[in-house]
Design a protein around this motif. Structure first.
Motif, PDB file in Angstrom:
ATOM      1  N   GLU A 154      37.188  40.327  36.373  1.00 51.77           N
ATOM      2  CA  GLU A 154      36.521  39.088  36.772  1.00 51.77           C
ATOM      3  C   GLU A 154      35.020  39.120  36.473  1.00 51.77           C
ATOM      4  OE1 GLU A 154      37.658  38.274  40.843  1.00 51.77           O
ATOM      5  OE2 GLU A 154      39.701  37.777  40.218  1.00 51.77           O
ATOM      6  N   VAL A 155      34.674  39.566  35.281  1.00 51.54           N
ATOM      7  CA  VAL A 155      33.276  39.759  34.908  1.00 51.54           C
ATOM      8  C   VAL A 155      32.588  38.464  34.468  1.00 51.54           C
ATOM      9  CG1 VAL A 155      33.765  40.386  32.501  1.00 51.54           C
ATOM     10  CG2 VAL A 155      31.728  41.309  33.634  1.00 51.54           C
ATOM     11  N   GLY A 156      33.369  37.485  34.028  1.00 54.60           N
ATOM     12  CA  GLY A 156      32.771  36.226  33.586  1.00 54.60           C
ATOM     13  C   GLY A 156      33.491  35.029  34.171  1.00 54.60           C
ATOM     14  N   ARG A 157      32.738  33.974  34.464  1.00 58.62           N
ATOM     15  CA  ARG A 157      33.352  32.753  34.984  1.00 58.62           C
ATOM     16  C   ARG A 157      33.127  31.625  33.985  1.00 58.62           C
ATOM     17  NH1 ARG A 157      31.345  30.651  40.608  1.00 58.62           N
ATOM     18  NH2 ARG A 157      29.564  30.100  39.328  1.00 58.62           N
ATOM     19  N   LYS A 158      34.226  31.035  33.583  1.00 60.28           N
ATOM     20  CA  LYS A 158      34.181  29.915  32.653  1.00 60.28           C
ATOM     21  C   LYS A 158      35.344  28.998  32.970  1.00 60.28           C
ATOM     22  CE  LYS A 158      33.514  28.854  27.767  1.00 60.28           C
ATOM     23  NZ  LYS A 158      33.426  29.387  26.411  1.00 60.28           N
ATOM     24  N   PHE A 159      35.114  27.705  32.842  1.00 60.48           N
ATOM     25  CA  PHE A 159      36.129  26.687  33.143  1.00 60.48           C
ATOM     26  C   PHE A 159      36.652  26.816  34.571  1.00 60.48           C
ATOM     27  CE2 PHE A 159      36.979  27.298  28.419  1.00 60.48           C
ATOM     28  CZ  PHE A 159      36.110  26.291  28.032  1.00 60.48           C
ATOM     29  N   GLY A 160      35.765  27.219  35.481  1.00 60.28           N
ATOM     30  CA  GLY A 160      36.106  27.257  36.893  1.00 60.28           C
ATOM     31  C   GLY A 160      36.948  28.432  37.342  1.00 60.28           C
ATOM     32  N   ARG A 161      37.116  29.440  36.479  1.00 62.02           N
ATOM     33  CA  ARG A 161      37.860  30.621  36.908  1.00 62.02           C
ATOM     34  C   ARG A 161      37.242  31.881  36.331  1.00 62.02           C
ATOM     35  NH1 ARG A 161      42.519  31.811  32.817  1.00 62.02           N
ATOM     36  NH2 ARG A 161      42.795  33.612  34.150  1.00 62.02           N
TER      37      ARG A 161
END
Length: 174
Positions: A154-161
């Motif tokens: 879970e190192v990056g958040r994109k498109f709300g996840r």
């Protein structure tokens, strides 16, 4: 060179490719979590990236171009892994294919050419980060001798996840 029934030329990228390369990358920004960039680029914003990949040395940009149409089908890069001097013999490798060129061997052709060119450079290791899930990219990197070295959860958040990124390493032979 042949890839998926079309004649494809692999060559160094140049300023004439800037618009096509920017458009290709922007597709992945808008449509996927493959890259963690979230804002599209203009060609002028992307120019420093292009110029950081000269025709020789450890940091390369190769493009796959359809011969009859001159259309860019994909590109591969070897870029600096980290900015500190002791990392200079390590590169981060990546490959992007035009969406309609995926599965035609373009990524394989680009990586084959890239790693052949890097054999003559002072590069000891190549690293690649793969946003999960991405079985095609995992297969490509494994085929080229990359081995998994770990996963950032879970190192990056994109498109709300949140997205995991698996890291791979390849020893380069000289």
């Amino acid at each position: 060179m042949s890839a998926g029934r079309a004649e494809v030329q692999v060559r160094p990228g140049n300023e004439g490719d800037l618009v096509a390369l920017t458009d290709l990358y922007n597709h992945y920004i808008r449509e996927t979590a493959i890259t963690f960039d979230t804002e599209i680029f203009t060609p002028e914003q992307r120019r420093p990236w292009l110029l950081s990949h000269p025709e020789d040395g450890a940091h390369r940009l190769l493009v796959a171009q359809d011969v009859p149409s001159a259309r860019i089908l994909g590109y591969a890069t070897s870029s600096g892994f980290r900015p500190k001097a002791a990392y200079s013999t390590s590169v981060e490798a990546s490959v992007y294919c035009a969406p309609d060129a995926a599965g035609r061997g373009i990524g394989t052709l680009l990586y084959k050419s890239l790693f052949e060119e890097l054999q003559n450079e002072d590069v000891h290791r190549a690293y690649a980060g793969v946003t999960l899930p991405n079985e095609a990219s995992v297969r490509l990197h494994t085929r080229f001798g990359f081995t998994p070295v770990g996963t950032y959860r879970e190192v990056g958040r994109k498109f709300g996840r949140y997205h995991d990124v698996a890291w791979f390493e390849k020893e380069l032979e000289h």
